[in-house]
Design an enzyme around this catalytic site. Structure first.
Site, PDB file in Angstrom:
ATOM      1  N   GLU A  33       1.272  -0.741  -0.076  1.00 29.83           N
ATOM      2  CA  GLU A  33      -0.278  -0.108   0.010  1.00 29.83           C
ATOM      3  C   GLU A  33       0.537   1.078   0.069  1.00 29.83           C
ATOM      4  O   GLU A  33       2.015   1.365   1.377  1.00 29.83           O
ATOM      5  CB  GLU A  33      -1.310   0.132   1.410  1.00 29.83           C
ATOM      6  CG  GLU A  33      -1.525   1.492   1.330  1.00 29.83           C
ATOM      7  CD  GLU A  33      -2.271   1.765   0.585  1.00 29.83           C
ATOM      8  OE1 GLU A  33      -3.374   0.606  -0.458  1.00 29.83           O
ATOM      9  OE2 GLU A  33      -2.401   2.792  -0.095  1.00 29.83           O
ATOM     10  N   GLN A  34       0.350   2.342  -1.117  1.00 29.70           N
ATOM     11  CA  GLN A  34       1.539   3.816  -1.137  1.00 29.70           C
ATOM     12  C   GLN A  34       1.251   4.641   0.214  1.00 29.70           C
ATOM     13  O   GLN A  34       2.244   4.914   0.366  1.00 29.70           O
ATOM     14  CB  GLN A  34       0.900   4.251  -2.295  1.00 29.70           C
ATOM     15  CG  GLN A  34      -0.543   5.177  -2.276  1.00 29.70           C
ATOM     16  CD  GLN A  34      -0.448   5.629  -3.165  1.00 29.70           C
ATOM     17  OE1 GLN A  34      -0.254   6.020  -4.463  1.00 29.70           O
ATOM     18  NE2 GLN A  34      -2.160   6.420  -3.712  1.00 29.70           N
ATOM     19  N   ARG A 107     -16.893   3.713   5.893  1.00 31.30           N
ATOM     20  CA  ARG A 107     -16.119   2.718   5.572  1.00 31.30           C
ATOM     21  C   ARG A 107     -14.959   2.425   6.406  1.00 31.30           C
ATOM     22  O   ARG A 107     -14.158   1.611   6.031  1.00 31.30           O
ATOM     23  CB  ARG A 107     -15.448   3.631   4.445  1.00 31.30           C
ATOM     24  CG  ARG A 107     -16.090   3.398   3.488  1.00 31.30           C
ATOM     25  CD  ARG A 107     -15.644   4.712   2.211  1.00 31.30           C
ATOM     26  NE  ARG A 107     -16.501   4.701   0.686  1.00 31.30           N
ATOM     27  CZ  ARG A 107     -16.308   4.277   0.428  1.00 31.30           C
ATOM     28  NH1 ARG A 107     -14.947   3.938  -0.221  1.00 31.30           N
ATOM     29  NH2 ARG A 107     -17.485   3.865  -1.167  1.00 31.30           N
ATOM     30  N   TYR A 216     -27.733   8.061   4.347  1.00 30.33           N
ATOM     31  CA  TYR A 216     -28.223   6.729   5.521  1.00 30.33           C
ATOM     32  C   TYR A 216     -27.352   6.553   7.134  1.00 30.33           C
ATOM     33  O   TYR A 216     -26.589   7.558   6.998  1.00 30.33           O
ATOM     34  CB  TYR A 216     -27.930   5.654   4.859  1.00 30.33           C
ATOM     35  CG  TYR A 216     -26.542   4.959   4.001  1.00 30.33           C
ATOM     36  CD1 TYR A 216     -25.648   4.453   5.296  1.00 30.33           C
ATOM     37  CD2 TYR A 216     -26.213   6.115   2.624  1.00 30.33           C
ATOM     38  CE1 TYR A 216     -24.635   4.483   3.927  1.00 30.33           C
ATOM     39  CE2 TYR A 216     -25.209   5.843   2.179  1.00 30.33           C
ATOM     40  CZ  TYR A 216     -24.583   5.109   2.875  1.00 30.33           C
ATOM     41  OH  TYR A 216     -22.878   4.706   2.007  1.00 30.33           O
ATOM     42  N   ASP A 296     -12.178  -0.839  -7.866  1.00 32.38           N
ATOM     43  CA  ASP A 296     -12.127  -0.094  -9.645  1.00 32.38           C
ATOM     44  C   ASP A 296     -10.507  -0.214 -10.788  1.00 32.38           C
ATOM     45  O   ASP A 296     -10.963   0.460 -11.877  1.00 32.38           O
ATOM     46  CB  ASP A 296     -11.213   1.347  -8.265  1.00 32.38           C
ATOM     47  CG  ASP A 296     -13.181   1.997  -8.294  1.00 32.38           C
ATOM     48  OD1 ASP A 296     -13.900   1.194  -7.827  1.00 32.38           O
ATOM     49  OD2 ASP A 296     -13.064   2.940  -7.530  1.00 32.38           O
TER      50      ASP A 296
HETATM   51  C1  LIG Z   1     -19.084   9.603  -3.854  1.00 35.00           C
HETATM   52  C2  LIG Z   1     -18.944   7.822  -4.316  1.00 35.00           C
HETATM   53  C3  LIG Z   1     -19.902   7.082  -2.953  1.00 35.00           C
HETATM   54  C4  LIG Z   1     -19.982   6.060  -2.807  1.00 35.00           C
HETATM   55  N1  LIG Z   1     -20.570   4.559  -2.923  1.00 35.00           N
HETATM   56  C5  LIG Z   1     -20.994   3.138  -2.251  1.00 35.00           C
HETATM   57  C6  LIG Z   1     -21.472   2.804  -2.454  1.00 35.00           C
HETATM   58  O1  LIG Z   1     -22.114   2.460  -1.564  1.00 35.00           O
HETATM   59  N2  LIG Z   1     -21.560   1.135  -2.531  1.00 35.00           N
HETATM   60  C7  LIG Z   1     -20.593   0.745  -3.117  1.00 35.00           C
HETATM   61  O2  LIG Z   1     -20.540  -0.621  -3.299  1.00 35.00           O
HETATM   62  N3  LIG Z   1     -18.976   1.359  -3.740  1.00 35.00           N
HETATM   63  C8  LIG Z   1     -19.483   2.891  -3.488  1.00 35.00           C
HETATM   64  N4  LIG Z   1     -18.774   3.770  -4.010  1.00 35.00           N
HETATM   65  C9  LIG Z   1     -17.370   3.554  -4.731  1.00 35.00           C
HETATM   66  C10 LIG Z   1     -16.023   2.402  -3.464  1.00 35.00           C
HETATM   67  O3  LIG Z   1     -16.017   3.582  -3.027  1.00 35.00           O
HETATM   68  C11 LIG Z   1     -15.264   2.098  -4.543  1.00 35.00           C
HETATM   69  O4  LIG Z   1     -15.356   1.660  -5.711  1.00 35.00           O
HETATM   70  C12 LIG Z   1     -14.721   1.526  -3.751  1.00 35.00           C
HETATM   71  O5  LIG Z   1     -13.838   1.851  -2.622  1.00 35.00           O
HETATM   72  C13 LIG Z   1     -12.975   0.400  -4.655  1.00 35.00           C
HETATM   73  O6  LIG Z   1     -12.001  -0.042  -3.696  1.00 35.00           O
HETATM   74  P1  LIG Z   1     -10.762  -0.628  -4.274  1.00 35.00           P
HETATM   75  O7  LIG Z   1     -10.344  -0.973  -3.865  1.00 35.00           O
HETATM   76  O8  LIG Z   1     -10.997  -0.895  -6.089  1.00 35.00           O
HETATM   77  O9  LIG Z   1     -10.375   0.876  -4.933  1.00 35.00           O
HETATM   78  P2  LIG Z   1      -9.361   2.097  -3.817  1.00 35.00           P
HETATM   79  O10 LIG Z   1     -10.648   2.088  -2.819  1.00 35.00           O
HETATM   80  O11 LIG Z   1      -9.475   3.693  -4.764  1.00 35.00           O
HETATM   81  O12 LIG Z   1      -8.095   1.969  -2.522  1.00 35.00           O
HETATM   82  C14 LIG Z   1      -7.545   1.523  -4.159  1.00 35.00           C
HETATM   83  C15 LIG Z   1      -5.902   1.310  -2.694  1.00 35.00           C
HETATM   84  O13 LIG Z   1      -4.753   0.880  -3.920  1.00 35.00           O
HETATM   85  C16 LIG Z   1      -3.938   2.026  -3.245  1.00 35.00           C
HETATM   86  N5  LIG Z   1      -2.906   2.447  -4.240  1.00 35.00           N
HETATM   87  C17 LIG Z   1      -2.704   3.006  -5.199  1.00 35.00           C
HETATM   88  N6  LIG Z   1      -2.169   3.491  -5.846  1.00 35.00           N
HETATM   89  C18 LIG Z   1      -0.830   2.693  -6.091  1.00 35.00           C
HETATM   90  C19 LIG Z   1       0.756   2.074  -5.986  1.00 35.00           C
HETATM   91  N7  LIG Z   1       0.674   2.521  -6.946  1.00 35.00           N
HETATM   92  N8  LIG Z   1       1.244   1.545  -5.193  1.00 35.00           N
HETATM   93  C20 LIG Z   1       0.597   0.965  -3.607  1.00 35.00           C
HETATM   94  N9  LIG Z   1      -0.894   1.431  -3.701  1.00 35.00           N
HETATM   95  C21 LIG Z   1      -1.217   1.791  -4.412  1.00 35.00           C
HETATM   96  C22 LIG Z   1      -4.595   3.159  -2.984  1.00 35.00           C
HETATM   97  O14 LIG Z   1      -4.336   4.006  -2.074  1.00 35.00           O
HETATM   98  C23 LIG Z   1      -6.393   2.892  -2.006  1.00 35.00           C
HETATM   99  O15 LIG Z   1      -5.461   2.400  -0.980  1.00 35.00           O
HETATM  100  C24 LIG Z   1     -18.863   5.379  -3.983  1.00 35.00           C
HETATM  101  C25 LIG Z   1     -17.418   5.747  -4.227  1.00 35.00           C
HETATM  102  C26 LIG Z   1     -18.412   7.501  -4.279  1.00 35.00           C
HETATM  103  C27 LIG Z   1     -17.453   8.097  -4.500  1.00 35.00           C
END
Ligand SMILES: Cc1cc2nc3c(=O)[nH]c(=O)nc-3n(C[C@H](O)[C@H](O)[C@H](O)COP(=O)(O)OP(=O)(O)OC[C@H]3O[C@@H](n4cnc5c(N)ncnc54)[C@H](O)[C@@H]3O)c2cc1C
Length: 389
Positions: A33-34, A107, A216, A296
């Protein structure tokens, strides 16, 4: 395969779910993790039954129920009058219908539960201050490189590094995330000081013209999570999120119902942030050699179906099932991508369609026929514990 070692890049909800699911299946994981300290933004997330199955399995139902709030009911309301346009029974109904809860969680609480479980399995599994910058493969392994100059070698690498994924860039080139034309404010408000009339139903979305406001409960109902959305031609800030000016937020929603005004006036200034919502075009493949994408990084989506985290959680569980079922790493990544890419891309594209639907409709004539939810799309009926992999 029994001694497969997976390198997970990114310790968000997706990366930690994948790590925990792989550990649970008996595999070694190292998470990079960064940031220097693990954590999540101060906001809530809706966990729909399709994702809750995975959390129940990985964390245990008792823990999930202790950190999540199960809303008794929800409503879509008219932005101005506050009149209920559509109401939805929740409570135990989703659990009876789909086998898992529809619930909402802070979260940070979900993130901490996942991180604690991963570290309990292996105290050395998570490495902070490790910004991924590149990778190289040999015939028998894959090596991740970090900004610090360090490196780590394993059998497969999973890019869980979010919408700005460096892994995706290394694998598939530098398409840039695009501003979608929507911005969001998010924050947490104590429910204690609010008029009790504003505490029912447990969750509500106020549908306005070009703007929506949802709220909520999280943390046993002691906090309201709110998300407010509006349109903008462009996002000017350098970063993707910034501390918000509450006065701007109150002005933007000045014509919304008194309940919305009361919640906005109660926002602690340090608890309110503003996001530009970005997306990227679907990527045709996730996997190249020993590396693949998850969450994502593979399917960045707008929040208009509230499914981004849910999809990342589903991905994590299916990845572990694919690795368990496969004879070698190549088959594992193929099975994973085949099981997940179509669904992830579908939900990502449907989130865009839903945004257009939400922001083009007239709240005065909104009813069930003009409203499309993730449930109406059939997304809740997916169970990542049992779907074929
Ligand atoms: C306003 C809003 C409301 C939302 N509400 C919902 C909801 O109600 N329900 C739902 O299911 N989803 C919701 N989402 C979507 C959800 O937040 C994201 O889809 C989800 O957090 C994605 O998780 P992830 O682990 O793929 O990515 P992220 O949460 O972006 O995690 C990525 C991680 O990788 C790390 N990282 C990045 N680059 C590097 C690198 N080069 N080297 C090492 N580490 C790195 C980051 O620091 C981070 O910790 C919402 C989004 C928004 C913007």
């Amino acid at each position: 395969m029994d001694d497969l070692h997976a390198l997970i890049i990114g310790a968000g909800i997706g990366g930690l779910t994948a790590a925990l699911a792989l550990q649970r299946a008996g595999f070694k994981v190292s998470v990079y993790e960064q940031v220097a300290e693990l954590g999540e933004v101060g906001a809530g997330v809706t966990i729909t039954p399709n994702a809750c199955h995975a959390l129940d399995y990985l964390l245990g139902e008792a823990l999930v129920e202790s950190i999540c709030h199960v809303p008794a009911s929800g409503a879509i309301k008219h932005f101005e009058t506050g009149a209920t346009l559509i109401d939805t029974q929740r409570g135990d109904l989703p659990k009876k219908q789909y086998g898992a809860h529809y619930c909402q969680v802070h979260r940070a609480d979900l993130h901490a539960a996942l991180a604690d479980a991963v570290r309990r399995n292996d105290p050395d599994a998570v490495h902070v201050d490790s910004c991924f910058t590149g990778l190289h493969e040999t015939g028998s392994s894959i090596t991740a490189e970090f900004a610090s100059g360090r490196s780590a070698t394993g059998d497969v690498l999973v890019g869980c590094d979010g919408i700005r994924s460096a892994v995706r860039q290394v694998l598939w080139g530098a398409d840039k995330p695009q501003f979608t034309g929507y911005i969001a404010w998010r924050g947490l408000v104590p429910t204690a000081g609010l008029d009790p009339a504003y505490l029912v139903p447990d969750s509500a979305a106020f549908a306005g013209r070009g703007r929506t406001f949802t709220r909520y409960k999280v943390r046993q109902g002691t906090l309201y999570n709110f998300a407010a959305f509006a349109r903008r031609v462009q996002w000017e800030a350098e970063s993707w999120s910034e501390r918000a000016d509450i006065a701007e937020l109150i002005e933007e929603f000045h014509d919304f119902a008194p309940e919305v005004q009361a919640i906005l006036r109660a926002v602690p200034p340090e608890q309110c942030f503003k996001w530009g919502l970005f997306d990227r075009p679907p990527v045709e493949r996730w996997t190249k050699g020993r590396a693949t994408l998850l969450g994502d990084a593979g399917h960045p989506m707008t929040p208009f179906l509230a499914q981004g985290a849910a999809m990342a959680i589903e991905d994590g569980l299916i990845l572990a099932r694919a690795v368990s079922a496969a004879a070698d790493w190549r088959e594992a990544l193929t099975r994973y991508e085949n099981a997940r890419r179509e669904r992830g891309t579908f939900v990502m594209l449907e989130s865009h369609v839903n945004a257009k639907r939400i922001y083009s409709r007239d709240p005065d004539s909104l009813d069930r026929s003009s409203h499309k939810s993730a449930e109406a799309l059939g997304l809740y009926a997916y169970n990542p514990l049992t779907v074929p992999v």
